[in-house]
Scaffold this active site. Structure first.
Site, PDB file in Angstrom:
ATOM      1  N   GLY A 447       0.802  -1.212   0.000  1.00 21.75           N
ATOM      2  CA  GLY A 447       0.000   0.000   0.000  1.00 21.75           C
ATOM      3  C   GLY A 447       0.831   1.257   0.000  1.00 21.75           C
ATOM      4  N   VAL A 451       9.076  -1.997  -3.422  1.00 19.99           N
ATOM      5  CA  VAL A 451      10.391  -2.294  -2.867  1.00 19.99           C
ATOM      6  C   VAL A 451      11.266  -2.880  -3.976  1.00 19.99           C
ATOM      7  CG1 VAL A 451      11.674  -3.573  -1.126  1.00 19.99           C
ATOM      8  CG2 VAL A 451       9.391  -2.714  -0.599  1.00 19.99           C
ATOM      9  N   ASP A 562       0.995  -2.997  14.096  1.00 20.09           N
ATOM     10  CA  ASP A 562       0.654  -3.769  12.890  1.00 20.09           C
ATOM     11  C   ASP A 562       1.468  -5.059  12.828  1.00 20.09           C
ATOM     12  OD1 ASP A 562      -0.784  -4.286  10.622  1.00 20.09           O
ATOM     13  OD2 ASP A 562       0.473  -3.086   9.295  1.00 20.09           O
TER      14      ASP A 562
END
Length: 760
Positions: A447, A451, A562
């Site tokens: 999101g 990378v 998270d």
């Protein structure tokens, strides 16, 4: 009387005479073109041999002035009001048998019913047109139409369409029927139900709803009948409500009720594909066949484009001479062709030559216009390109100014350098490291951004995260991750090597972890590198140690917010690293919780946090408990393949452990390699972490200590596989999961899922 008869006959032939000699016949030559005021186009006809079979034979009653045509349908002689052979194709008839009525004696309760006949068109060339609807008049009455359509046979349950007529109760004297295109339209004391195309059977019913809705009946009577739609949105039909009081008068005055309905007609009993192979195929030259519908047998004929006439009459449709209306522009010549026409520009002119098209333009003028348009377009593109560059430069400058303002403010608030040991990389260095961000270097997406795998000038392999776009929320997450990772030095936390602020999108540079995420290792394992029980236990211990460090050993406590298996990475030696601190929070030492907008990932989200918006250190404990379940069971946190009750892995696990059936949910690798006592101990620890009440959960320090002791001592107390049922039932009371907490399907109630699942 004889004189009157001759006068009628004279009037009839006077009406037929002029049309019989018309050059554009729509009827069969030698046959009457009309009966009274009604045109009779072929395949319909008056007289012997004038129609396409008995189904289309019209009887003209000349004893009336004007004469009236009649059509026999299933032994009913029905007056024909109009026959249309164009679009839409239908015949309008007067059907005086459709009024249904019911009256209730409000004192004695007796019911008087007068029902019209149903419409039965089976084995005929006719079906009810969709240009009709059932109209019900009354207050608190249920009007119902039972229909059979297409290939359905008599005895089928059929289709039931209904509507309810309500009155406002103010005793108004006028009822109003709506006249719009909505199905099941409702007015004042009137409602309507559409009738589907292809209906060959219709029966009407009425029912009293006053007892069901617990209302007092306003009028004793109600009526239902079939009526043409007419013109949509014309003034609504109104009626005097007194007819609902005077039942005997209303029934006796049937002729005042609407009686005209529309019927669709068709040729034969086969669709086009089959009818073309038959000698009785009715479509003549220059026409084409049209099916009435997928479930309606029979067909119609239409003239092809550019032709006009009656497609059922020999020799067929005739060509239209479009040049008679001069469809060509000035400086163009028209030429009629079969079914079409062409326009040709005069010499020295270009274009299609048609009115409404490009017409005809002088060649020199055309060239000048073309050059001017091309030059203008080129200048416009150059201007747009220049403006885009200017806007991008301003946006980049503003973005960098905002970024440095945030960094400066953050540095002042923390009293120390934001970057600390974090290196500031140059844009060119990172572009070179990733081969200008070549798509072949992509090793993850999420999101937040993409990378890339890169190699620095000194040969170091790194992972470079490039943000998708920089809005206010992502800017805060970017700074937050830089600030947190620059203060952490732990072997099980991913190491931030540096960042770059000199590009359009900020870049983060991490150590490269080649073995991907824990999620992939659990749910998509490679056969050559199985995730053994000892590896699973070691991974859980290392992650717990990293979280305990964040909560208790860092200079300022950090809540990750998270924790999930996609945010736990593995290096070349399968050493785990906790990553993605974009939504993590620094906590003052004396703070017990954070009140925030709910963020996290479904399946891992603490239900207490979801309900209260208060995030505590125990919320990380809950998420870690779900990771333990993944390691134990090999199942996903949320799975649509499980039943609705067990769709959430946490509730699924607690149901099995509560039923003393732990081994039924464990991963095969765990059952095969894990020691019985070790597995039970880890399962009990997971159950404690998943307690709905945060205060009943252990701290991450306690979790880490228990797991470390298991690794060190391989669990010395013997534990029976059958868990203590009374203890489980006691704990289960604090662990019940509601349907609301575990039926999430979207980001309701302000929930935001993690913004990044792609990691170095």
């Amino acid at each position: 009387m004889q004189m009157i008869y001759y006068l009628h006959l004279l009037f009839f032939f006077f009406a037929l005479g002029p049309l019989a000699s018309s050059p554009s016949l729509t009827h069969k030559p030698g046959c009457p073109a009309r009966c009274g005021n009604v045109m009779i186009p072929y395949p319909f006809g008056v007289g012997s041999g004038c129609s396409l079979g008995s189904s289309f034979h019209i009887v003209c009653n000349t004893s009336t002035i004007p004469p009236k045509p009649y059509l026999n349908i299933r032994n009913y002689n029905l007056e024909v009001v109009e026959i249309r052979s164009d679009n839409p194709t239908h015949i309008r008839i007067r059907y005086p048998y459709l009024l249904h009525g019911v009256c209730y004696n409000l004192t004695s309760g007796n019911v008087t019913w007068e029902g019209g006949r149903d419409i039965y068109l089976s084995e005929t060339q006719y079906t009810l047109s969709e240009n009709n609807w059932l109209t019900a008049i009354g207050c608190d009455d249920f009007g119902e139409a039972l229909t059979l359509r297409g290939q359905e046979y008599y005895g089928d349950p059929g289709h039931r369409d209904a509507c309810v007529g309500f009155c406002s109760g103010n005793r108004s004297t006028v009822g109003v029927c709506p006249n719009n295109d909505d199905s099941n339209s409702v007015g004042e004391g009137c409602c309507r139900v559409p009738i589907a195309k292809g209906t060959w059977y219709l029966d009407i019913g009425l029912s009293d709803l006053t007892k069901i809705v617990n209302r007092t009946r306003l009028f004793p009577c109600s009526y239902a009948f079939v009526k043409e739609k007419g013109i949509i949105n014309e003034p609504s039909h109104s009626y005097n409500l007194s007819i609902l009081q005077q039942s005997s008068i209303a029934f006796s005055q049937k002729n005042q009720w609407p009686q005209v309905i529309s019927l669709d007609w068709r040729i034969g009993d086969r669709n086009c594909s089959r009818a073309r192979r038959n000698s009785t195929y009715a479509c003549q030259a220059n026409s084409h066949c049209v099916d009435l519908g997928p479930d309606i047998e029979g067909y119609l004929c239409n003239c092809s484009h550019g032709y006009v006439g009656n497609p059922y009459l020999y020799p067929g449709c005739t060509d239209i001479n479009e040049c008679d209306d001069n469809p060509c522009a000035p400086h163009a010549q028209c030429k009629n062709t079969p079914g079409n026409f062409s326009c040709t520009c005069d010499s020295g002119y270009n274009g299609d030559g048609k009115k409404g098209g490009s017409g005809c333009t002088s060649s020199i003028k055309f060239v000048l216009i073309g050059l001017g348009s091309a030059l203008g377009l080129l200048l416009l593109l150059l201007l747009c390109f220049w403006l885009r560059k200017v806007v991008e430069k301003r946006k980049n400058r503003k973005r960098k100014e905002d970024l440095f303002k945030h960094l400066l403010l953050l540095q002042q608030q923390t009293g120390e350098g934001t970057f600390g040991k974090t290196k500031l990389f140059g844009a060119k260095e990172l572009e070179k490291a990733t081969d200008h961000f070549n798509k072949n270097r992509i090793c993850g997406r999420g999101g937040q951004g993409i990378v890339y795998k890169g190699m620095l000038s000194d040969g170091t392999i790194v992972a470079i995260k490039k943000l998708n776009k920089v809005d206010e929320n992502q800017l805060v997450q970017f700074i937050n991750e830089v600030m947190i990772l620059s203060q952490i030095n732990h072997k099980n936390v991913v190491k931030l090597l540096g960042c770059c602020l000199a590009t359009q999108d900020p870049l983060l540079v991490y150590e490269f972890l080649p073995n991907g995420t824990l999620f992939d290792s659990i749910h998509d394992p490679k056969p050559e590198f199985p995730l053994t029980w000892n590896m699973r236990l070691k991974i859980a211990t290392d992650v717990a140690g990293a979280l305990a460090y964040l909560h208790f050993a860092s200079s300022i406590p950090i809540y990750h917010r998270d924790i999930k298996s996609t945010n736990i990475l593995l290096d070349e030696k399968n050493v785990v690293k906790v990553s993605d601190f974009g939504i993590s929070k620094l906590v003052e030492v004396d703070q017990t919780h954070l009140t925030t907008v709910v963020k996290g990932t479904f399946g891992y989200l603490d239900p207490e946090y979801y309900q209260t918006s208060q995030y505590t250190e125990k919320s990380d404990v809950y998420s870690f408990g779900v990771v333990i379940l993944e390691l134990l069971t090999g199942q996903r946190p949320i799975s649509m393949e499980r039943t609705e009750v067990g769709r959430n892995l946490a509730s699924h696990f607690l149901a099995y452990i509560g039923a003393d059936n732990l081994d039924a949910i464990l991963d095969a690798q765990v059952l095969e390699e894990g020691g019985k006592d070790e597995v039970i101990a880890v399962a009990r620890l997971a159950r404690r972490c998943l307690n709905v009440k945060g205060q009943m959960r252990p701290t991450m320090k306690e979790v880490a200590t228990e797991l470390e002791s298991l690794v060190m001592s391989q669990i010395h107390p013997a534990v029976d596989l059958k868990l203590d049922k009374e203890a489980i039932e006691s704990e289960a009371k604090d662990m019940e999961f509601s349907d609301i907490e575990y039926s999430w399907t979207s980001n309701d109630h302000g929930i935001a899922t993690s913004s990044s699942d792609a990691h170095p």
